[in-house]
Write an enzyme that holds these catalytic residues in place. Structure first.
Site, PDB file in Angstrom:
ATOM      1  N   GLU A 130      17.361  -8.921   2.426  1.00  0.00           N
ATOM      2  CA  GLU A 130      17.489 -10.038   1.499  1.00  0.00           C
ATOM      3  C   GLU A 130      18.938 -10.503   1.469  1.00  0.00           C
ATOM      4  OE1 GLU A 130      13.913  -8.582  -1.531  1.00  0.00           O
ATOM      5  OE2 GLU A 130      15.907  -9.011  -2.336  1.00  0.00           O
ATOM      6  N   PRO A 131      19.208 -11.650   0.866  1.00  0.00           N
ATOM      7  CA  PRO A 131      20.599 -12.126   0.810  1.00  0.00           C
ATOM      8  C   PRO A 131      21.563 -11.108   0.213  1.00  0.00           C
ATOM      9  CG  PRO A 131      19.106 -13.881   0.156  1.00  0.00           C
ATOM     10  CD  PRO A 131      18.266 -12.648   0.313  1.00  0.00           C
ATOM     11  N   PHE A 159      17.493 -13.038   7.276  1.00  0.00           N
ATOM     12  CA  PHE A 159      17.737 -12.475   8.613  1.00  0.00           C
ATOM     13  C   PHE A 159      16.455 -11.934   9.240  1.00  0.00           C
ATOM     14  CE2 PHE A 159      21.689 -11.244   6.125  1.00  0.00           C
ATOM     15  CZ  PHE A 159      22.392 -12.393   6.465  1.00  0.00           C
ATOM     16  N   GLU A 243      12.584   2.014  14.817  1.00  0.00           N
ATOM     17  CA  GLU A 243      13.408   0.824  15.021  1.00  0.00           C
ATOM     18  C   GLU A 243      14.771   1.184  15.601  1.00  0.00           C
ATOM     19  OE1 GLU A 243      15.525  -2.613  12.218  1.00  0.00           O
ATOM     20  OE2 GLU A 243      13.639  -1.672  11.588  1.00  0.00           O
ATOM     21  N   GLN A 280      43.697   0.945  40.060  1.00  0.00           N
ATOM     22  CA  GLN A 280      43.294   2.253  39.543  1.00  0.00           C
ATOM     23  C   GLN A 280      42.799   2.193  38.101  1.00  0.00           C
ATOM     24  OE1 GLN A 280      46.302   5.338  38.563  1.00  0.00           O
ATOM     25  NE2 GLN A 280      45.261   6.581  40.124  1.00  0.00           N
TER      26      GLN A 280
END
Length: 378
Positions: A130-131, A159, A243, A280
């Site tokens: 949530e926000p 999101f 997840e 290198q």
């Protein structure tokens, strides 16, 4: 991808199948998806037809009853694409949203939805963040109250991957006054009061759609409760393990591709009369990064194997998420640096990997939160 001690012949067949799908259906077309901001639905349906949109789900619902190791093989193979928007579109469906129905759904709920989920006909999303509440899941403010034979949901989610073009949403909401008293609900697209507040513009993952979701007196049947009332927090925490392993696989896939691209580039790119590989410092930095990636990959496979053994590995998975989220940013940024100016050009794969990698230290549990999960289990 090099072999691991956990590999089986079936794992190699799955890697080959995913690689062929990527070569045929994704890599030639995905640059255009970056412009449109979504993966075409027919591509996802073809993934479903190929049996790749829910291999961990039950066979009776179109899955393959795959264990955690096999599911990791799939996620890592998928993450060999350099188009992370496509990857996350699929992994949210298979490893982050869909498992809520797989683990907690009633027989009636599975019969109604799960076959179409594994077929790629219904694309799923999960509404938790949530926000004002991301990693702090218990801080969410979205509520669901019982009203006769219905639940009524009010609140906002933020999101949410697959939020714009998804079909089926698994939404967490507070159902009591205690901090952890929340439940999960099934909400279909088109339910009155449920709207996409806005599509969010992101730095990376451009071919995945991300949304703010608004629930304004959304009324759903009581049968749309997913799992036990008041136990949603624990369902969310359980699914975070799947997840986070998937996000680890995504990070390792990005690392593998970035190193491959860069090794090819520095062997060809001439500077001061010799290939960059002759410097290198470049050889040694790439060698050390490759060593770190190989070590992290073996740890990732060990985590998945531990799941198959029934071990409690919340601490180890939290370590994995923190480790790979930081490592991918170190690897990709260094590889981009070695590409020089070309690494800053939008059409190059290394530039896309650089943009897409950043969120892997944030999404699914920010590094700092993951390290706290590790520390409190000592």
């Amino acid at each position: 991808m090099s072999a691991t001690i956990y590999d089986t012949p079936e794992h190699e067949l799955l890697r080959d199948q995913v690689a062929r799908f990527l070569a045929r259906e994704v890599e030639p077309h995905a640059a255009a998806w970056e412009e449109t901001g979504m993966v075409p639905r027919d591509v996802l349906r073809r993934m479903g037809q190929a049996g790749l949109m829910g291999i961990a789900f039950e066979g009776e619902y179109g899955g393959a009853d795959a264990d955690a190791l096999t599911n990791l093989v799939f996620a890592e193979a998928l993450s060999q694409s350099t188009f992370a928007g496509f990857i996350i579109t699929v992994l949210v469906h298979t490893d982050m949203a869909g498992p809520h129905l797989h683990h907690a759904g009633t027989p009636a709920q599975k019969a109604k939805y799960l076959l179409r989920v594994t077929a790629g006909e219904l694309i799923t999303a999960v509404g938790i963040s949530e926000p004002g509440a991301g990693s702090d899941v218990a801080g969410m403010r979205t509520t669901a109250r019982r009203d006769g034979d219905d639940w009524v949901i009010n609140g906002t989610k933020m999101f949410i991957t697959n939020g714009v073009h998804g079909d089926l949403y698994f939404v967490a909401a507070k159902t009591g006054t205690a901090r952890h008293d929340m439940s999960m609900f099934i909400v279909e697209k088109g339910t009155p009061g449920f709207t996409v507040g806005r599509a969010l513009k992101k730095t990376g993952w451009l071919s995945s759609d991300t949304a703010e979701l608004v629930f304004d007196n959304v009324r759903i049947p009581a049968d749309n409760l997913l799992g036990e009332e008041g136990k949603g927090f624990y369902s969310v925490m359980k699914n975070f393990q799947t997840e986070r392993v998937a996000l680890g696989a995504m990070a390792i896939g990005h690392c593998t591709q970035a190193l491959k691209l860069t090794l090819d580039y520095v062997r060809q790119r001439q500077a001061f009369g010799a290939p960059l590989w002759d410097q290198q410092t470049i050889r040694q930095r790439l060698s050390m990064l490759d060593a770190k990636v190989r070590a992290a990959r073996q740890f990732m496979y060990h985590c998945a194997w531990s799941v198959t053994q029934g071990h409690d590995i919340v601490q180890e998975v939290s370590m994995l998420k923190a480790l790979t989220g930081e490592l991918v940013n170190e690897v990709v940024q260094t590889c981009q640096q070695f590409h020089g100016g070309m690494g800053f050009i939008r059409e190059t794969a290394i530039e896309r990997l650089w943009r897409d990698a950043r969120v892997l230290a944030i999404g699914g549990g920010a590094t700092e939160v993951m390290l706290e999960e590790v520390a409190k289990r000592y």
